[in-house]
Motif scaffolding. Sequence first.
Motif, short mmCIF file in Angstrom:
data_model
loop_
_atom_site.label_atom_id
_atom_site.label_comp_id
_atom_site.label_asym_id
_atom_site.label_seq_id
_atom_site.Cartn_x
_atom_site.Cartn_y
_atom_site.Cartn_z
N MET A 54 25.45 0.41 -5.68
CA MET A 54 25.12 1.43 -6.67
C MET A 54 25.60 2.81 -6.24
SD MET A 54 21.03 1.33 -6.23
CE MET A 54 20.43 0.87 -4.63
N PRO A 55 26.08 3.60 -7.19
CA PRO A 55 26.48 4.97 -6.88
C PRO A 55 25.29 5.77 -6.37
CG PRO A 55 27.30 4.33 -9.04
CD PRO A 55 26.33 3.27 -8.59
N THR A 56 25.49 6.38 -5.23
CA THR A 56 24.41 7.11 -4.55
C THR A 56 24.87 8.54 -4.30
OG1 THR A 56 23.66 5.08 -3.51
CG2 THR A 56 22.98 7.14 -2.47
N ALA A 57 23.99 9.49 -4.61
CA ALA A 57 24.28 10.91 -4.41
C ALA A 57 23.49 11.40 -3.19
CB ALA A 57 23.89 11.71 -5.64
N CYS A 58 24.17 12.23 -2.41
CA CYS A 58 23.59 12.75 -1.17
C CYS A 58 23.69 14.27 -1.14
CB CYS A 58 24.34 12.21 0.04
SG CYS A 58 24.40 10.42 0.17
N VAL A 59 22.83 14.88 -0.34
CA VAL A 59 22.99 16.28 0.05
C VAL A 59 23.60 16.19 1.44
CG1 VAL A 59 21.87 18.47 0.55
CG2 VAL A 59 20.98 17.01 -1.28
N GLY A 60 24.87 16.53 1.57
CA GLY A 60 25.56 16.27 2.83
C GLY A 60 25.60 14.77 3.05
N ASP A 61 24.89 14.31 4.07
CA ASP A 61 24.85 12.86 4.34
C ASP A 61 23.49 12.24 4.02
OD1 ASP A 61 23.28 13.86 6.38
OD2 ASP A 61 24.29 12.77 7.97
N ALA A 62 22.58 13.01 3.45
CA ALA A 62 21.22 12.53 3.19
C ALA A 62 21.06 12.15 1.71
CB ALA A 62 20.20 13.60 3.56
N ALA A 63 20.76 10.89 1.46
CA ALA A 63 20.65 10.38 0.10
C ALA A 63 19.47 11.01 -0.63
CB ALA A 63 20.50 8.87 0.11
N PHE A 64 19.72 11.39 -1.91
CA PHE A 64 18.60 11.87 -2.71
C PHE A 64 18.41 11.09 -4.00
CE2 PHE A 64 21.91 14.58 -4.52
CZ PHE A 64 21.54 14.81 -5.83
N ALA A 65 19.47 10.48 -4.54
CA ALA A 65 19.31 9.76 -5.81
C ALA A 65 20.43 8.75 -6.01
CB ALA A 65 19.28 10.74 -6.97
#
Length: 139
Positions: A54-65
Amino acid sequence: MRALMRFPGATRHDAAVQRWLDARDGALAGLARPWFDALRRCGADVTELMHDGMPTACVGDAAFAYVNAFTAHVNVGFFCGTALPDPAGLLEGSGRFMRHVKLRPGRPVDAAALQALVDAAYADVKARRAAEAAQSIAG
């Protein structure tokens, strides 16, 4: 504080994520694409990758959603979802940390409330990263 899920391979625009989004069609595509785009728009520090299909969004390298499509619905999920304010009651799930919002074709969604969750998830993980960085500097 819960340790963040880290993905050092996340990049600003991952071709695999775009292929996944492009492969969706019909009503589910109309639900998945705009919400992943909303994740991408959170900030210049947003990166992405495919994680567990699943497509995963991160802040830098930390996943948020993440966004994921199933047979009859799309989930917009949040890695630290239990920490998010949810006055509209959109979040579902019973996991220890994660929560998701289930979107179904033909059923209206409170877009403002979902966008508020997206914004809160981004801000939460950004703040957690900053706290981790400050703690590592302090000692």
